[in-house]
Design a protein around this motif. Structure first.
Motif, PDB file in Angstrom:
ATOM      1  N   UNK A 278       0.809  -1.307  -0.301  1.00  0.00           N
ATOM      2  CA  UNK A 278      -0.490   0.145  -0.231  1.00  0.00           C
ATOM      3  C   UNK A 278       1.105   1.400   0.460  1.00  0.00           C
ATOM      4  N   UNK A 279       1.960   1.306   0.051  1.00  0.00           N
ATOM      5  CA  UNK A 279       2.757   2.642  -0.114  1.00  0.00           C
ATOM      6  C   UNK A 279       3.042   2.537  -0.984  1.00  0.00           C
ATOM      7  N   UNK A 280       2.565   1.611  -2.325  1.00  0.00           N
ATOM      8  CA  UNK A 280       3.024   1.914  -3.746  1.00  0.00           C
ATOM      9  C   UNK A 280       1.762   2.978  -3.911  1.00  0.00           C
ATOM     10  N   UNK A 281       1.814   3.911  -5.300  1.00  0.00           N
ATOM     11  CA  UNK A 281       0.896   4.272  -6.102  1.00  0.00           C
ATOM     12  C   UNK A 281       0.017   2.825  -6.456  1.00  0.00           C
ATOM     13  N   UNK A 282      -1.492   3.253  -6.772  1.00  0.00           N
ATOM     14  CA  UNK A 282      -2.057   1.114  -6.701  1.00  0.00           C
ATOM     15  C   UNK A 282      -1.702   1.242  -8.260  1.00  0.00           C
TER      16      UNK A 282
END
Length: 291
Positions: A278-282
């Motif tokens: 979740x720390x990265x863009x979807x």
């Protein structure tokens, strides 16, 4: 300070713990009759509670440090600004933010400067905007005040001042602002936006050593004396600072987050732990787990 600060409350042990994740012979860090606790156990517990936030902040520091440089001089300048702004409250603010000393503050500020540089890199300001900002700029002034509860008392104080009473003595006798009263009413230097509007408008209208009529604000009634006024620097000397302030004013939280996420994508970050995707863009999640 007129700038945003992204909280960077890194869990100091997370980076070390990640190196142990997946080790079948994880080191035991707590022994008890009820069972042992290993580094893996602690890692999993911290991951569930703080994982995405801590990892994101670690990533920002790692990725941005590779692309942008922050000098010791830049950090020292920020510390000096904070000390000037906070005055005697500097150490208290460190404690309130759980910073044990100035070195921890410097690390926090260095991380903030990295984020600022990334967020501001593509922000533009025009010469017209800079000149307008310069025309509107008011330099800092230094003032003292005597704060009382009602207009009658404020008029009494003003009358005593007009009869030759010393401002410092009357501040100690009358002022309900006990902190400034101990210093003869002195509030030190301040600039636009630092005080409530009624106080600021009255103070900036005074000449040096001039004393105001009673001024009402949400805090009570003030009798104000301006003791110093800083000179307004030339446009050329102020241009860099004005540009910085203007750029910051154009960056909102959403834009800042978008910029930081783009920095992570540009660095080809791949998250190996699916629980922390979740720390990265979807749109990049599917790529982040590729082997």
């Amino acid at each position: 300070m007129k700038k945003w600060i992204l909280p960077i409350t890194l869990a100091a042990g997370v980076l070390t713990l990640t190196a142990c994740n997946g080790n079948e012979n994880s080191e035991v860090i707590v022994q008890s009759d009820a069972g042992d606790i290993t580094k893996d156990d602690l890692y999993e517990a911290m991951k569930d509670k703080y994982g995405e936030q801590a990892l994101q902040e670690l990533l920002y520091t790692k990725v941005l440090s590779d692309k942008y440089k922050v000098t010791d001089e830049e950090v020292d300048k920020k510390v000096k600004e904070l000390k000037t702004e906070l005055g005697d409250n500097f150490d208290l603010v460190l404690q309130q933010n759980q910073l044990k000393d100035e070195n921890e503050l410097k690390k926090l500020l260095k991380d903030q400067l990295l984020i600022e540089k990334a967020a501001l890199k593509d922000v533009k300001v025009t010469e017209d905007e800079l000149k307008k900002k310069y025309e509107e700029y008011q330099p800092e002034i230094r003032a003292s005040h005597i704060l009382v509860k009602d207009e009658k008392t404020a008029k009494e104080v003003k009358s005593k001042l007009e009869s030759g009473g010393k401002f410092e003595d009357l501040a100690k006798e009358y002022s309900t602002d006990t902190v400034s009263a101990e210093k003869g009413g002195d509030l030190d230097f301040f600039g636009p936006g630092a005080m409530v509007p009624e106080f600021e408008e009255a103070a900036y209208a005074l000449d040096v050593n001039e004393i105001s009529d009673p001024v009402q604000s949400q805090h009570g009634w003030h009798v104000i004396k301006v003791t110093e006024k800083k000179d307004k620097k030339s446009y050329d000397k102020m241009k860099a600072d004005l540009e910085y302030e203007l750029k910051l004013s154009k960056v909102d939280a959403a834009k800042m987050q978008e910029t930081l996420q783009q920095e992570l994508k540009d660095a080809d970050v791949k998250i190996k732990d699916k629980d922390l995707e979740g720390v990265m863009p979807s749109e990049s999640k599917s790529a982040s787990t590729e082997k």
